[in-house]
Design a protein around this motif. Structure first.
Motif, PDB file in Angstrom:
ATOM      1  N   TYR A 103      -5.879   7.914  -9.475  1.00 27.21           N
ATOM      2  CA  TYR A 103      -5.037   9.107  -9.508  1.00 27.21           C
ATOM      3  C   TYR A 103      -3.805   9.061  -8.598  1.00 27.21           C
ATOM      4  CZ  TYR A 103      -9.082  11.114 -11.854  1.00 27.21           C
ATOM      5  OH  TYR A 103     -10.109  11.356 -12.728  1.00 27.21           O
ATOM      6  N   LYS A 104      -3.728   8.099  -7.662  1.00 31.24           N
ATOM      7  CA  LYS A 104      -2.649   8.161  -6.677  1.00 31.24           C
ATOM      8  C   LYS A 104      -1.790   6.908  -6.561  1.00 31.24           C
ATOM      9  CE  LYS A 104      -3.353  12.308  -5.060  1.00 31.24           C
ATOM     10  NZ  LYS A 104      -2.302  13.342  -5.159  1.00 31.24           N
ATOM     11  N   LEU A 105      -2.125   5.823  -7.267  1.00 30.00           N
ATOM     12  CA  LEU A 105      -1.441   4.551  -6.998  1.00 30.00           C
ATOM     13  C   LEU A 105      -0.568   4.032  -8.124  1.00 30.00           C
ATOM     14  CD1 LEU A 105      -1.521   2.806  -4.407  1.00 30.00           C
ATOM     15  CD2 LEU A 105      -3.253   4.582  -4.485  1.00 30.00           C
ATOM     16  N   THR A 156      -6.380  -2.754  11.874  1.00 27.09           N
ATOM     17  CA  THR A 156      -5.307  -1.797  12.103  1.00 27.09           C
ATOM     18  C   THR A 156      -5.318  -0.805  10.948  1.00 27.09           C
ATOM     19  OG1 THR A 156      -3.898  -3.362  13.288  1.00 27.09           O
ATOM     20  CG2 THR A 156      -2.812  -1.469  12.275  1.00 27.09           C
ATOM     21  N   SER A 157      -5.410   0.494  11.250  1.00 30.05           N
ATOM     22  CA  SER A 157      -5.485   1.524  10.217  1.00 30.05           C
ATOM     23  C   SER A 157      -4.377   2.541  10.413  1.00 30.05           C
ATOM     24  CB  SER A 157      -6.851   2.228  10.249  1.00 30.05           C
ATOM     25  OG  SER A 157      -7.887   1.312   9.981  1.00 30.05           O
ATOM     26  N   VAL A 158      -3.789   2.975   9.319  1.00 26.15           N
ATOM     27  CA  VAL A 158      -2.699   3.946   9.345  1.00 26.15           C
ATOM     28  C   VAL A 158      -3.081   5.138   8.472  1.00 26.15           C
ATOM     29  CG1 VAL A 158      -0.271   4.369   8.785  1.00 26.15           C
ATOM     30  CG2 VAL A 158      -0.975   2.139   9.692  1.00 26.15           C
ATOM     31  N   GLU A 159      -3.077   6.334   9.061  1.00 28.14           N
ATOM     32  CA  GLU A 159      -3.401   7.540   8.307  1.00 28.14           C
ATOM     33  C   GLU A 159      -2.262   7.892   7.359  1.00 28.14           C
ATOM     34  OE1 GLU A 159      -4.569  10.860  10.646  1.00 28.14           O
ATOM     35  OE2 GLU A 159      -6.276   9.827  11.573  1.00 28.14           O
ATOM     36  N   LEU A 160      -2.626   8.315   6.143  1.00 28.17           N
ATOM     37  CA  LEU A 160      -1.641   8.674   5.130  1.00 28.17           C
ATOM     38  C   LEU A 160      -1.584  10.188   4.911  1.00 28.17           C
ATOM     39  CD1 LEU A 160      -2.438   5.799   2.624  1.00 28.17           C
ATOM     40  CD2 LEU A 160      -0.373   6.025   4.023  1.00 28.17           C
ATOM     41  N   ASN A 292       5.034   6.970  -0.900  1.00 26.32           N
ATOM     42  CA  ASN A 292       4.385   7.695  -1.993  1.00 26.32           C
ATOM     43  C   ASN A 292       3.595   8.896  -1.469  1.00 26.32           C
ATOM     44  OD1 ASN A 292       3.293   7.782  -4.904  1.00 26.32           O
ATOM     45  ND2 ASN A 292       1.420   7.667  -3.695  1.00 26.32           N
ATOM     46  N   PHE A 293       2.843   8.696  -0.397  1.00 23.98           N
ATOM     47  CA  PHE A 293       2.032   9.786   0.131  1.00 23.98           C
ATOM     48  C   PHE A 293       2.864  10.816   0.883  1.00 23.98           C
ATOM     49  CE2 PHE A 293      -1.378   6.909  -0.915  1.00 23.98           C
ATOM     50  CZ  PHE A 293      -2.417   7.761  -1.254  1.00 23.98           C
TER      51      PHE A 293
END
Length: 305
Positions: A103-105, A156-160, A292-293
């Motif tokens: 649904y989002k990509l 390494t994580s990045v919040e969207l 996109n987000f």
């Protein structure tokens, strides 16, 4: 030592067998076997042993995997020196949570294909816990998933963005005597939901346990579309990210049930291994994901029943 031998070793791990690795890299099986034998001689260790008909990793072979990943990442960095780093090329391996993939990509993947036509991109849709494990092992370049609370120092994580959740049912569902806010009850319906390690299933089942609420049955499906169709057909209720039921709520194909856990949110993130060389292809994909987000807000509210 020959770098090709480490690449062959890595390929065997990824493909699951000597024969599959030979097909993948275009060698004969005897060449693959010879390269592994040479690597074993150089390292003075045994990497594989034959158990029955299968060749399986020895404990030292398993230990070599992480060192091989680091070595091949360093080789990539060395090979990039002097090249035009502004041009994405090579291969990009991505794992994405099913609901985000479905649904989002689409916009991201379409733009990436336009901007990086020379990149061979491979995508798998998997459970978030599996994605985290693959990232830790260096088996994929990027994971796009939900934060499941298992933070690993190697990533390494990045919040969207955050997504709200909704408990949904069919308009035909008899909800007059059903109140999910009352504890200590048995509700005469089925929970139609994803597999056990699904983050929003875990949230809802924890809520049920904490309130001593039980349901007649659990129907476990791996397809969100199948889940929605079953719920719309009044085979049970489901707890899903609100954005996946947006159209069904608008068209009154599904109804939302008010519950005290509906204010719970899940956070979409992208992650990659800290030791991973961020190639131009990786950098471009992550940029497109962020954009996109940032440009798409969450779905609006609907009146629950």
């Amino acid at each position: 030592m020959d770098i090709r031998h480490f690449k062959t070793f890595k390929c065997i791990i990824e493909e699951g067998s000597f024969s599959n690795a030979a097909l993948k890299i275009g060698y004969t099986q005897s060449t693959v076997t010879s390269q592994i034998q040479q690597l074993e001689q150089e390292l003075s260790i045994k990497l594989f042993e034959k158990i029955g008909r299968n060749m399986v990793l020895t404990p030292l072979g398993k230990e070599l995997i992480s060192y091989t990943d680091e070595l091949l990442e360093t080789v990539k960095k060395i090979e990039s020196i002097g090249k035009n780093d502004s041009i994405p090329r090579g291969e990009l391996k991505i794992a994405i949570a099913d609901s985000l993939m479905s649904y989002k990509l689409q916009n991201v993947l379409g733009l990436f294909k336009q901007k990086a036509p020379d990149v061979k991109i491979s995508i798998v849709s998997l459970n978030c816990f599996v994605i985290n494990d693959m990232l830790s092992k260096g088996e994929i370049d990027i994971g796009l998933l939900y934060d499941v609370g298992t933070h690993k120092e190697s990533l390494t994580s990045v919040e969207l963005t955050e997504f709200s959740l909704a408990l949904v049912c069919s308009p035909l569902f008899n909800h007059d005597n059903v109140d999910f806010n009352n504890p200590n009850q048995v509700i005469d319906t089925s929970l139609v939901i994803n597999e056990p390690n699904c983050i929003y299933r875990r949230i809802f089942e924890n809520y049920l346990r904490e309130n001593n609420i039980t349901m007649n049955n659990t129907i476990e499906l791996w397809s969100i579309e199948a889940i929605k169709n079953c719920v719309a057909s009044n085979l049970g209720i489901s707890f899903l990210p609100r954005f996946v039921v947006e159209n069904e709520l608008k068209n009154n194909r599904l109804k939302e049930i008010k519950t005290n856990c509906s204010d719970t949110k899940i956070t979409a993130i992208y992650s990659y291994h800290k030791n991973k060389w961020v190639s131009p292809a990786m950098s471009l994909f992550m940029q497109l994901v962020r954009e996109n987000f940032e440009s798409n807000s969450c779905v609006g509210a609907y009146d629950p029943i």
